[in-house]
Design an enzyme around this catalytic site. Structure first.
Site, PDB file in Angstrom:
ATOM      1  N   ASP A   8       0.881  -1.102   0.120  1.00  0.00           N
ATOM      2  CA  ASP A   8      -0.042  -0.073   0.032  1.00  0.00           C
ATOM      3  C   ASP A   8       0.830   1.168   0.072  1.00  0.00           C
ATOM      4  OD1 ASP A   8      -2.427   1.490   0.352  1.00  0.00           O
ATOM      5  OD2 ASP A   8      -1.877   1.832   2.321  1.00  0.00           O
ATOM      6  N   ASP A  10      -0.252   5.200   1.288  1.00  0.00           N
ATOM      7  CA  ASP A  10      -0.274   6.069   2.320  1.00  0.00           C
ATOM      8  C   ASP A  10      -0.420   5.351   3.640  1.00  0.00           C
ATOM      9  OD1 ASP A  10      -1.104   8.809   1.275  1.00  0.00           O
ATOM     10  OD2 ASP A  10      -2.330   7.711   0.112  1.00  0.00           O
TER      11      ASP A  10
END
Length: 220
Positions: A8, A10
């Site tokens: 991922d 953020d």
């Protein structure tokens, strides 16, 4: 054998939740003076794809106006993040991946403009040639499709991969794709991440338990 690492963006490659929270607060204040608490952000906003999120935040707006609001919020975020710092241990992990010829892919619910901006702001755009943007697929996280797409682009099986996530939707997606999921406790409690399906929760990429896992998964 471990052949692929999927990340991922953020809260996983870099800790950006404070910047996103401030951008949302600016947007809501501009729009209708609404407030947004840290708790509301963590529970209802963090890790969500913009299409569903902005429909929830602004049900009275048309889809076109919601899209404009989302673009405004992301512009506010980019303005606040000219440079970003990778989480501790990330550069060490990426160097290991290069030495071991592991495939690398970013799998994100963030818009592509944000993804490209953030990788540049960290100086990592060359490290991640493959970026899966959930908004460009038919279903974002928490559906497993973004991670299944990442595996497909890397030519890897779920059993050969590790996924790194920080949000409940992200952990749910990676786990549902059958990938061993390592959660970073940058935005959620370890308890929530484990309940969502994480198999290991760490503070950052220097955690000795992560490296023990990598060593164990690298043995023939």
């Amino acid at each position: 054998m471990l052949t692929a690492l999927l990340f991922d963006l953020d809260g996983t490659l870099t800790d950006t939740d404070t910047l996103h929270l401030q951008a949302f607060r600016d947007l809501l204040h501009e729009h209708d003076g609404r407030a947004l608490s840290q708790e509301e952000f963590e529970e209802k906003v963090s890790g969500q794809a913009n299409t569903q999120l902005f429909a929830q935040l602004f049900p009275e707006l048309s889809p076109t106006d919601r899209q404009a609001m989302a673009e405004r919020k992301e512009a506010l975020f980019r303005d606040r993040s000219p440079t970003l710092q990778p989480l501790p241990g990330l550069l060490r992990l990426l160097a290991h991946a290069r030495r071991s010829a592991l495939g690398l892919c970013v799998v994100t619910n963030a818009p592509r403009l944000n993804a490209e901006h953030m990788l540049r702001a960290m100086g990592l755009e060359e490290a991640f040639a493959k970026v899966v943007v959930a908004d460009e697929l038919s279903r974002p996280k928490p559906d497993p499709l973004p991670y299944l797409t990442g595996l497909e682009r890397l030519g890897a099986a779920a059993s050969q991969a590790l996924a790194f996530e920080d949000s409940v939707p992200g952990v749910t997606a990676a786990s549902a794709a059958g990938i061993y999921t390592v959660a970073l406790s940058t935005t959620q409690t370890p308890e929530r991440l484990l309940a969502a399906g994480a198999q290991l929760v760490i503070d950052d990429f220097d955690d000795p338990r992560l490296w023990a896992l990598i060593d164990a998964r690298s043995e023939p």
